[in-house]
Write a protein that holds these residues in place. Sequence first.
Motif, PDB file in Angstrom:
ATOM      1  N   TRP A   1     -26.593 -15.589 -21.706  1.00  0.00           N
ATOM      2  CA  TRP A   1     -24.876 -16.373 -22.273  1.00  0.00           C
ATOM      3  C   TRP A   1     -25.641 -17.361 -21.851  1.00  0.00           C
ATOM      4  N   ALA A   2     -25.925 -17.710 -20.651  1.00  0.00           N
ATOM      5  CA  ALA A   2     -25.758 -18.934 -20.470  1.00  0.00           C
ATOM      6  C   ALA A   2     -26.752 -20.279 -21.728  1.00  0.00           C
ATOM      7  N   GLU A   3     -27.600 -19.213 -22.194  1.00  0.00           N
ATOM      8  CA  GLU A   3     -29.062 -20.258 -22.943  1.00  0.00           C
ATOM      9  C   GLU A   3     -27.696 -20.936 -24.120  1.00  0.00           C
ATOM     10  N   VAL A   4     -27.136 -19.915 -25.079  1.00  0.00           N
ATOM     11  CA  VAL A   4     -26.663 -21.065 -25.440  1.00  0.00           C
ATOM     12  C   VAL A   4     -26.028 -21.772 -25.420  1.00  0.00           C
ATOM     13  N   GLN A   5     -24.881 -22.193 -24.600  1.00  0.00           N
ATOM     14  CA  GLN A   5     -24.200 -23.002 -23.626  1.00  0.00           C
ATOM     15  C   GLN A   5     -25.081 -24.787 -23.492  1.00  0.00           C
ATOM     16  N   PRO A   6     -24.128 -25.918 -23.948  1.00  0.00           N
ATOM     17  CA  PRO A   6     -25.279 -27.129 -23.900  1.00  0.00           C
ATOM     18  C   PRO A   6     -25.327 -27.248 -22.376  1.00  0.00           C
ATOM     19  N   GLU A   7     -27.006 -27.773 -21.956  1.00  0.00           N
ATOM     20  CA  GLU A   7     -27.440 -27.986 -20.815  1.00  0.00           C
ATOM     21  C   GLU A   7     -27.008 -28.192 -19.575  1.00  0.00           C
ATOM     22  N   ASP A   8     -25.525 -29.982 -20.179  1.00  0.00           N
ATOM     23  CA  ASP A   8     -25.055 -30.085 -19.072  1.00  0.00           C
ATOM     24  C   ASP A   8     -23.385 -29.216 -17.904  1.00  0.00           C
ATOM     25  N   ASP A   9     -23.393 -28.444 -19.692  1.00  0.00           N
ATOM     26  CA  ASP A   9     -22.523 -27.396 -19.107  1.00  0.00           C
ATOM     27  C   ASP A   9     -22.442 -25.845 -18.840  1.00  0.00           C
ATOM     28  N   ARG A  10     -24.242 -25.944 -19.145  1.00  0.00           N
ATOM     29  CA  ARG A  10     -24.678 -24.382 -18.336  1.00  0.00           C
ATOM     30  C   ARG A  10     -23.873 -23.393 -17.135  1.00  0.00           C
ATOM     31  N   MET A  11     -23.797 -22.220 -17.449  1.00  0.00           N
ATOM     32  CA  MET A  11     -22.798 -22.321 -15.841  1.00  0.00           C
ATOM     33  C   MET A  11     -23.954 -20.582 -15.801  1.00  0.00           C
ATOM     34  N   ARG A  12     -24.387 -21.051 -14.351  1.00  0.00           N
ATOM     35  CA  ARG A  12     -25.264 -19.792 -13.652  1.00  0.00           C
ATOM     36  C   ARG A  12     -25.327 -19.694 -12.350  1.00  0.00           C
ATOM     37  N   LEU A  13     -25.451 -18.288 -11.992  1.00  0.00           N
ATOM     38  CA  LEU A  13     -24.874 -17.615 -10.801  1.00  0.00           C
ATOM     39  C   LEU A  13     -25.790 -17.201 -10.235  1.00  0.00           C
ATOM     40  N   ARG A  14     -25.472 -17.445  -8.381  1.00  0.00           N
ATOM     41  CA  ARG A  14     -26.324 -16.920  -7.877  1.00  0.00           C
ATOM     42  C   ARG A  14     -25.983 -15.689  -7.175  1.00  0.00           C
ATOM     43  N   ILE A  15     -26.335 -14.936  -6.523  1.00  0.00           N
ATOM     44  CA  ILE A  15     -25.975 -13.245  -5.703  1.00  0.00           C
ATOM     45  C   ILE A  15     -26.525 -13.152  -4.622  1.00  0.00           C
ATOM     46  N   GLY A  16     -25.877 -12.259  -3.934  1.00  0.00           N
ATOM     47  CA  GLY A  16     -26.472 -11.979  -2.844  1.00  0.00           C
ATOM     48  C   GLY A  16     -25.679 -10.163  -2.598  1.00  0.00           C
ATOM     49  N   VAL A  17     -27.161  -9.715  -2.537  1.00  0.00           N
ATOM     50  CA  VAL A  17     -26.818  -8.219  -1.858  1.00  0.00           C
ATOM     51  C   VAL A  17     -26.746  -7.995   0.214  1.00  0.00           C
ATOM     52  N   ASN A  18     -25.986  -7.690  -0.437  1.00  0.00           N
ATOM     53  CA  ASN A  18     -26.570  -6.641   1.419  1.00  0.00           C
ATOM     54  C   ASN A  18     -26.008  -5.448   1.778  1.00  0.00           C
ATOM     55  N   LEU A  19     -26.497  -4.401   2.410  1.00  0.00           N
ATOM     56  CA  LEU A  19     -26.133  -3.030   3.144  1.00  0.00           C
ATOM     57  C   LEU A  19     -25.436  -3.222   5.006  1.00  0.00           C
ATOM     58  N   GLY A  20     -24.256  -2.891   4.860  1.00  0.00           N
ATOM     59  CA  GLY A  20     -23.818  -3.018   6.058  1.00  0.00           C
ATOM     60  C   GLY A  20     -22.552  -2.768   6.588  1.00  0.00           C
ATOM     61  N   ASP A  21     -21.601  -2.670   7.643  1.00  0.00           N
ATOM     62  CA  ASP A  21     -20.626  -2.201   8.317  1.00  0.00           C
ATOM     63  C   ASP A  21     -19.497  -2.791   7.665  1.00  0.00           C
ATOM     64  N   VAL A  22     -18.677  -2.572   7.394  1.00  0.00           N
ATOM     65  CA  VAL A  22     -17.764  -3.495   7.035  1.00  0.00           C
ATOM     66  C   VAL A  22     -16.166  -2.851   7.282  1.00  0.00           C
ATOM     67  N   VAL A  23     -15.181  -3.961   7.491  1.00  0.00           N
ATOM     68  CA  VAL A  23     -13.620  -3.064   7.763  1.00  0.00           C
ATOM     69  C   VAL A  23     -12.605  -3.074   5.660  1.00  0.00           C
ATOM     70  N   VAL A  24     -12.042  -2.094   6.460  1.00  0.00           N
ATOM     71  CA  VAL A  24     -11.301  -1.447   5.312  1.00  0.00           C
ATOM     72  C   VAL A  24     -10.399  -2.121   5.618  1.00  0.00           C
ATOM     73  N   SER A  25      -9.517  -3.531   4.808  1.00  0.00           N
ATOM     74  CA  SER A  25      -8.049  -3.496   4.516  1.00  0.00           C
ATOM     75  C   SER A  25      -7.511  -3.102   3.382  1.00  0.00           C
ATOM     76  N   GLY A  26      -6.721  -2.493   2.717  1.00  0.00           N
ATOM     77  CA  GLY A  26      -6.242  -2.187   2.268  1.00  0.00           C
ATOM     78  C   GLY A  26      -7.472  -1.866   1.079  1.00  0.00           C
TER      79      GLY A  26
END
Length: 256
Positions: free
Chosen positions: A83-108
């Motif tokens: 998807w990003a390849e067709v965007q102008p280079e200066d406006d290209r949107m890239r994302l970083r992703i992190g994945v963790n397995l851990g204990d969480v607290v449920v709040s709604g």
Amino acid sequence: MSPERRLTAILCADVVGYSRLVGRDETGTLARLDQARGILRTAIEGQGGRVFNLAGDGLLAEFPSALAAVQAAIAAQDRLGDWAEVQPEDDRMRLRIGVNLGDVVVSGNDLLGDGVNLAARLQEVAVPGGICLSGAVFEQVRSKIETGFADLGPRSMKNIADPVRVYALRIGPEVPWADQKIPPVPAAQPGRAIFDRLRRRFLGALVVVAVLLVINLMTNPTDLWVQWPALGLGIAVLLPVIRHLLWGRPLDAGSK
């Protein structure tokens, strides 16, 4: 009543250089952000995940397993890259992703806690278009996906008590894997090494003196001779250290 907790896999995605993109073209950036989130949501829901937070330019999702989260992350980055390849280079949107397995607290409908915080820190380590995993996730998926891994070593994370071992997925043609190196282990301080060696020598000599003292008291308690071998052992312990400090000779030179 104590809060509900559970162990879950968390995916955190964030836009690279979002403030710069907004400064260049606010309307266009917001439109592309919606498109990127749509791509992410499709990949997440395709693996049984659920988006639970859309804070700022980021996205947080939970999954029933670490494998599902990693597969969703790979699918999302593959589609986002095309998807990003067709965007102008200066406006290209890239994302970083992190994945963790851990204990969480449920709040709604939201999830909180260190498990979520660590996923956010992991995405900060990832390169644009890349994915970083915690060691807990790596152990779950290492033999279940064909994508290779780069071991980035233990990393200190903001507001996380202990260093976390980080692994990066080897995906994307733009990822400079040659630059992903394990941080060097700090060299031991010379003063500390000398102290540790002296302590070990002293404890060994102390054991020998204690044995000799017992023999002295059992054989001739009225004539204490143990002080002489104790003095000799003390000199033997300190002499290599003194030679090392004065003349720089190795501590083990005398024992070879």
